[in-house]
Write an enzyme that holds these catalytic residues in place. Structure first.
Site, PDB file in Angstrom:
ATOM      1  N   ASN A  82      36.349  40.371  39.233  1.00  0.00           N
ATOM      2  CA  ASN A  82      35.526  39.015  39.013  1.00  0.00           C
ATOM      3  C   ASN A  82      34.522  39.150  40.286  1.00  0.00           C
ATOM      4  O   ASN A  82      34.747  39.977  41.172  1.00  0.00           O
ATOM      5  CB  ASN A  82      36.128  37.969  38.565  1.00  0.00           C
ATOM      6  CG  ASN A  82      35.100  37.138  37.604  1.00  0.00           C
ATOM      7  OD1 ASN A  82      33.766  37.289  37.954  1.00  0.00           O
ATOM      8  ND2 ASN A  82      35.589  36.983  36.396  1.00  0.00           N
ATOM      9  N   HIS A 108      34.509  43.205  40.830  1.00  0.00           N
ATOM     10  CA  HIS A 108      35.608  43.933  40.436  1.00  0.00           C
ATOM     11  C   HIS A 108      35.844  44.923  41.735  1.00  0.00           C
ATOM     12  O   HIS A 108      36.439  46.150  41.162  1.00  0.00           O
ATOM     13  CB  HIS A 108      35.576  44.601  39.201  1.00  0.00           C
ATOM     14  CG  HIS A 108      35.551  43.665  37.890  1.00  0.00           C
ATOM     15  ND1 HIS A 108      36.406  42.584  37.745  1.00  0.00           N
ATOM     16  CD2 HIS A 108      35.127  43.916  36.726  1.00  0.00           C
ATOM     17  CE1 HIS A 108      36.305  42.021  36.671  1.00  0.00           C
ATOM     18  NE2 HIS A 108      35.316  42.785  35.960  1.00  0.00           N
ATOM     19  N   HIS A 179      41.830  45.005  32.769  1.00  0.00           N
ATOM     20  CA  HIS A 179      40.708  44.675  31.841  1.00  0.00           C
ATOM     21  C   HIS A 179      40.589  45.495  30.578  1.00  0.00           C
ATOM     22  O   HIS A 179      39.695  46.149  29.975  1.00  0.00           O
ATOM     23  CB  HIS A 179      39.577  45.297  32.877  1.00  0.00           C
ATOM     24  CG  HIS A 179      38.007  44.826  32.409  1.00  0.00           C
ATOM     25  ND1 HIS A 179      37.397  45.057  31.341  1.00  0.00           N
ATOM     26  CD2 HIS A 179      37.264  44.038  33.123  1.00  0.00           C
ATOM     27  CE1 HIS A 179      36.212  44.477  31.417  1.00  0.00           C
ATOM     28  NE2 HIS A 179      36.282  43.832  32.286  1.00  0.00           N
ATOM     29  N   TYR A 181      40.085  46.139  26.545  1.00  0.00           N
ATOM     30  CA  TYR A 181      39.294  45.639  25.424  1.00  0.00           C
ATOM     31  C   TYR A 181      40.266  45.470  24.316  1.00  0.00           C
ATOM     32  O   TYR A 181      40.646  46.623  23.728  1.00  0.00           O
ATOM     33  CB  TYR A 181      38.069  46.557  25.201  1.00  0.00           C
ATOM     34  CG  TYR A 181      37.209  46.612  26.430  1.00  0.00           C
ATOM     35  CD1 TYR A 181      35.923  45.433  26.036  1.00  0.00           C
ATOM     36  CD2 TYR A 181      37.245  47.226  27.581  1.00  0.00           C
ATOM     37  CE1 TYR A 181      34.803  45.566  27.133  1.00  0.00           C
ATOM     38  CE2 TYR A 181      36.203  46.974  28.485  1.00  0.00           C
ATOM     39  CZ  TYR A 181      35.047  46.323  28.320  1.00  0.00           C
ATOM     40  OH  TYR A 181      34.008  46.167  29.273  1.00  0.00           O
ATOM     41  N   GLU A 310      41.030  38.290  30.707  1.00  0.00           N
ATOM     42  CA  GLU A 310      41.530  38.805  31.847  1.00  0.00           C
ATOM     43  C   GLU A 310      42.026  37.616  32.655  1.00  0.00           C
ATOM     44  O   GLU A 310      41.484  36.787  33.061  1.00  0.00           O
ATOM     45  CB  GLU A 310      40.401  39.220  32.848  1.00  0.00           C
ATOM     46  CG  GLU A 310      39.578  40.211  32.011  1.00  0.00           C
ATOM     47  CD  GLU A 310      38.098  40.296  32.611  1.00  0.00           C
ATOM     48  OE1 GLU A 310      37.981  40.155  33.863  1.00  0.00           O
ATOM     49  OE2 GLU A 310      37.182  40.523  31.899  1.00  0.00           O
TER      50      GLU A 310
HETATM   51  C1  GLA Z   1      33.700  41.658  33.717  1.00  0.00           C
HETATM   52  C2  GLA Z   1      32.407  40.836  33.823  1.00  0.00           C
HETATM   53  C3  GLA Z   1      31.442  41.254  32.824  1.00  0.00           C
HETATM   54  C4  GLA Z   1      31.243  42.642  32.870  1.00  0.00           C
HETATM   55  C5  GLA Z   1      32.667  43.365  32.415  1.00  0.00           C
HETATM   56  C6  GLA Z   1      32.231  44.728  32.447  1.00  0.00           C
HETATM   57  O1  GLA Z   1      34.365  41.162  32.606  1.00  0.00           O
HETATM   58  O2  GLA Z   1      32.689  39.431  33.872  1.00  0.00           O
HETATM   59  O3  GLA Z   1      30.143  40.224  33.215  1.00  0.00           O
HETATM   60  O4  GLA Z   1      30.502  43.009  34.149  1.00  0.00           O
HETATM   61  O5  GLA Z   1      33.389  42.961  33.335  1.00  0.00           O
HETATM   62  O6  GLA Z   1      31.149  45.014  31.800  1.00  0.00           O
END
Ligand code: GLA
Length: 348
Positions: A82, A108, A179, A181, A310
């Protein structure tokens, strides 16, 4: 049935072999991870009919992961997951300046964070997992101290356990997260707007327009951020479902506590997240732009194709003395754990 881990080559990174490790245990879930970014490339879960569903987005090739770098598909984020405001902070009177890869902020871990590094791997047959290790050198992306990090993935029945550990030789901020998805439809639905979510949190961190915490907390009650009771993510036409916020977990004690439930009714797949970390950053995948190569089954990953949950410390903690501490000192051990548990229920 016995536990096993298979190893397959997944390409080369700067002359080194990137392997894909697939961890299986009996009739439970199957998880694949690679050396690049200590990334989770698939989590295969039986749906309510018993058919396998891959519940994370990802790519068939290493190239796919490398090219989509700024989206962090399945990767480990650090040294500080973050944002850090103005890409700067101080410890004991020393000022540190980091890479500003997100406007003027550091996101990140900077331009080449842990997600883009080659991690050494060790298969753990006894524990049914894989341990990745990485040494982040002093001044990497501007962070102080040589830091030794390990990320251990363990499959236990229908649970994926992720254990993080780190030590340092200079005081430095540490915040490590995964991270992935998630799309619990197993790839047949194009968005996660139909998923139902519950977050064990009554407050979010208030943020400014750059998504930097102001230091205040805001109650979620009667707002679109209210996931105290399970509810659909995209609720109406005017509420699209765009979320990129940190929820402050209740009962955050450093012990493993339940934080999230995510449900997809059609497949009957439910994911429950437990963590030792104090917050969940829920990002709804709205920056995904459909522009990716080598996606699994050639799927188009557009807006909301997957969502990230996250488990992490609060963004910008090094600049907020009132937030839970993220500074690791020499002689201390950073240790956090997150568990993703999958079940399949006939949910109405
Ligand atoms: C994180 C951030 C988002 C974005 C994603 C990657 O989760 O909080 O704003 O940058 O990563 O796209």
């Amino acid at each position: 049935m016995a536990a096993k881990t298979t190893v397959q080559s997944f390409g080369k990174l700067e002359g080194r072999t990137v392997n894909k490790f697939t961890i299986t245990q009996g009739a439970g879930i199957q998880v694949s991870v690679i050396n690049y970014g200590a990334t989770v490339t698939s989590i295969i879960v039986p749906d309510k009919t018993g058919s396998p569903a891959d519940v994370v987005l990802g790519f068939d090739t290493l190239e796919g992961y490398i090219r989509s770098g700024k989206h962090y598909f399945g990767a480990i984020c650090g040294r500080y997951a973050n944002r850090i405001a103005n890409a700067a902070f101080g410890i004991n009177g020393n000022e540190y300046h980091l890479s500003n890869n997100d406007g003027i902020s550091c996101l990140h871990g900077g331009f080449k964070g842990f997600d883009k590094k080659y991690w050494d791997a060790e298969v753990l047959p006894e524990e049914n997992g894989v341990r990745f290790s990485y040494r982040s050198l002093d001044d990497e992306e501007g962070f102080p101290g040589n830091v030794d990090i390990s990320v251990t993935y363990i499959v236990a029945g229908n649970e994926l356990h992720i254990k993080y550990a780190a030590t340092t030789d200079k005081a430095t901020p540490i915040n490590i997260t995964s991270h992935c998805y998630f799309n619990l439809s197993g790839g047949y639905e194009n968005t996660i707007l139909n998923h139902q979510l519950q977050l064990n949190a009554g407050n979010i961190l208030e943020v400014d327009e750059k998504l930097i915490p102001t230091g205040n907390m805001k109650e979620v009650r009667n707002t679109t951020m209210d996931f105290t009771e399970v509810r659909k993510i995209g609720v109406s036409d005017d509420l699209s479902g765009e979320y990129d916020n940190s929820w402050v977990l209740k009962n955050s004690s450093g012990k493993l506590e339940k934080a999230v439930s995510l449900i997809h009714s059609e497949t009957g797949i439910k994911m429950t997240v437990f963590t030792t970390q104090p917050s969940i950053h829920f990002y709804s995948g709205h920056f995904l732009d459909g522009n990716f190569m080598d996606t699994k089954k050639g799927k188009v990953y557009g807006k909301y194709a997957g969502l990230c949950l996250e488990a992490q410390h609060f963004p910008d903690s090094p600049n907020h003395p009132g937030f839970p501490n993220t500074i690791l000192k020499p002689g201390e051990v950073y240790a956090e754990k997150t568990v993703y548990k999958f079940s399949n229920e006939n949910i109405r």
